[in-house]
Enzyme design. Structure first.
Site, PDB file in Angstrom:
ATOM      1  N   ASP A 247      49.054  42.926  31.142  1.00  0.00           N
ATOM      2  CA  ASP A 247      48.336  42.965  32.402  1.00  0.00           C
ATOM      3  C   ASP A 247      49.385  42.701  33.483  1.00  0.00           C
ATOM      4  O   ASP A 247      50.383  42.023  33.240  1.00  0.00           O
ATOM      5  CB  ASP A 247      47.262  41.872  32.425  1.00  0.00           C
ATOM      6  CG  ASP A 247      46.693  41.674  33.801  1.00  0.00           C
ATOM      7  OD1 ASP A 247      46.111  42.635  34.338  1.00  0.00           O
ATOM      8  OD2 ASP A 247      46.841  40.573  34.351  1.00  0.00           O
ATOM      9  N   VAL A 248      49.150  43.218  34.677  1.00  0.00           N
ATOM     10  CA  VAL A 248      50.153  43.098  35.737  1.00  0.00           C
ATOM     11  C   VAL A 248      49.723  42.121  36.828  1.00  0.00           C
ATOM     12  O   VAL A 248      50.442  41.181  37.170  1.00  0.00           O
ATOM     13  CB  VAL A 248      50.458  44.479  36.352  1.00  0.00           C
ATOM     14  CG1 VAL A 248      51.412  44.348  37.544  1.00  0.00           C
ATOM     15  CG2 VAL A 248      51.053  45.396  35.298  1.00  0.00           C
TER      16      VAL A 248
END
Length: 241
Positions: free
Chosen positions: A12-13
Site C-alpha cells: 500500500d502507498v
C-alpha cells in the site's frame, strides 16, 4: 518466519509510504479555514475516512482524483461552506503533491536489492506518478484502482494482484503484503491468506486517522513502526542468518 522467506513485497502507498494524512490536512486547508468552528486534525481525518470509503463503495470505477473532488464537496456541505466545483477538483489534483515519509525513499532503495517490489494502491495512474517520483524507486508492478475498477478493501483488487503476480512467477506464499491500513489492506490480506506486515505509522496516535475502523482487528505476521524499522530488521536477519 523471517522477512527473507519472501520473494516479493506488495505495498500500500498512501499512509504507508506517502504521508497522506499531512497531505490531506494541507490540501483541505482552503476549506477548513472557512469553517466557523475549530476542527481538530483527527476530526478532519475521520470525516475524510468516512466520505472517501463511502464514495469508493458507491462509485468504484471513479478515478481517485475525481473521487476526492466529491469528498471535498461532501465536507463543504457538512460544514456549511459554499465552494465551487473548481475548488473541489483542485483538491483531487493535490495527491501528486502529498509528501513521502522521510524514511520511505531510502528504505525502498534498500529493499529493492533484496525483493521484487509491487504497488497495490487506491489511487489513479496520474496521481500515483507524482508520488512515485517522490519515492524514487522503480517498482516491478503498479496496480491502481483505476486499472482494476474497484477500491480496496474489495477482494477484486487482491484477486487482480495475485493473478497478475502469478503470471510473472510469484506465488502467494512468496508475497509479504506491507501496509498501514487495517481496513484497506490487512483485513483483505487475511481473507486471501496472505502474509502481512503492518507498518504502524500511527503508533503514537489514537484511533485510525484517515482509515475506517476495521472492527475486529486483523492478524499480522510482522509489525514495525516505520519503514526504517523494517529495513533494520532485515539487516539483522542478514547479519544473523
Amino acid at each position: 518466519m523471517k522477512l527473507s522467506d519472501y520473494k516479493a513485497l506488495t505495498f500500500d502507498v498512501y499512509g504507508t509510504l506517502i504521508d497522506w494524512e499531512s497531505g490531506m490536512v494541507s490540501g483541505l486547508k482552503p476549506l477548513t479555514d472557512k469553517v466557523s468552528r475549530h476542527l481538530s486534525r483527527d476530526e478532519i481525518l475521520e470525516a475524510h475516512a468516512y466520505y472517501e470509503s463511502t464514495t469508493q463503495r458507491w462509485t468504484p470505477a471513479k478515478k481517485y482524483a475525481d473521487l476526492l473532488g466529491v469528498v471535498y464537496r461532501r465536507f463543504a456541505e457538512e460544514w456549511g461552506v459554499e465552494v465551487s466545483w473548481e475548488e473541489c477538483a483542485a483538491y483531487g489534483q493535490s495527491v501528486r503533491q502529498w509528501p513521502a515519509f522521510e524514511d520511505s525513499r531510502e528504505a525502498l532503495l534498500y529493499l529493492k536489492k533484496h525483493f521484487k517490489l509491487f504497488v497495490l494502491t487506491n489511487t489513479d495512474n496520474l496521481s500515483f506518478s507524482g508520488s512515485n517520483a517522490r519515492l524514487g524507486v522503480h517498482f516491478d508492478g503498479i496496480y491502481t484502482a483505476e486499472d482494476i475498477g474497484s477500491y480496496k478493501p474489495s477482494d477484486r483488487n487482491f484477486d487482480y494482484m495475485l493473478e497478475t503476480l502469478e503470471r510473472v512467477g510469484i506465488a502467494k506464499h512468496e508475497i509479504l503484503h506491507t501496509a498501514e491500513s487495517m481496513f484497506h489492506d490487512h483485513a483483505p490480506a487475511n481473507r486471501h491468506g496472505l502474509a502481512n506486515c503492518w507498518i504502524y505509522r500511527r503508533h503514537d496516535k489514537e484511533g485510525f486517522g484517515a482509515t475506517m475502523n476495521p472492527g475486529e482487528m486483523p492478524r499480522y505476521d510482522f509489525r514495525f513502526d516505520s519503514m526504517a524499522d523494517l529495513v533494520e530488521a532485515h539487516r539483522q536477519e542478514d547479519a544473523n542468518p
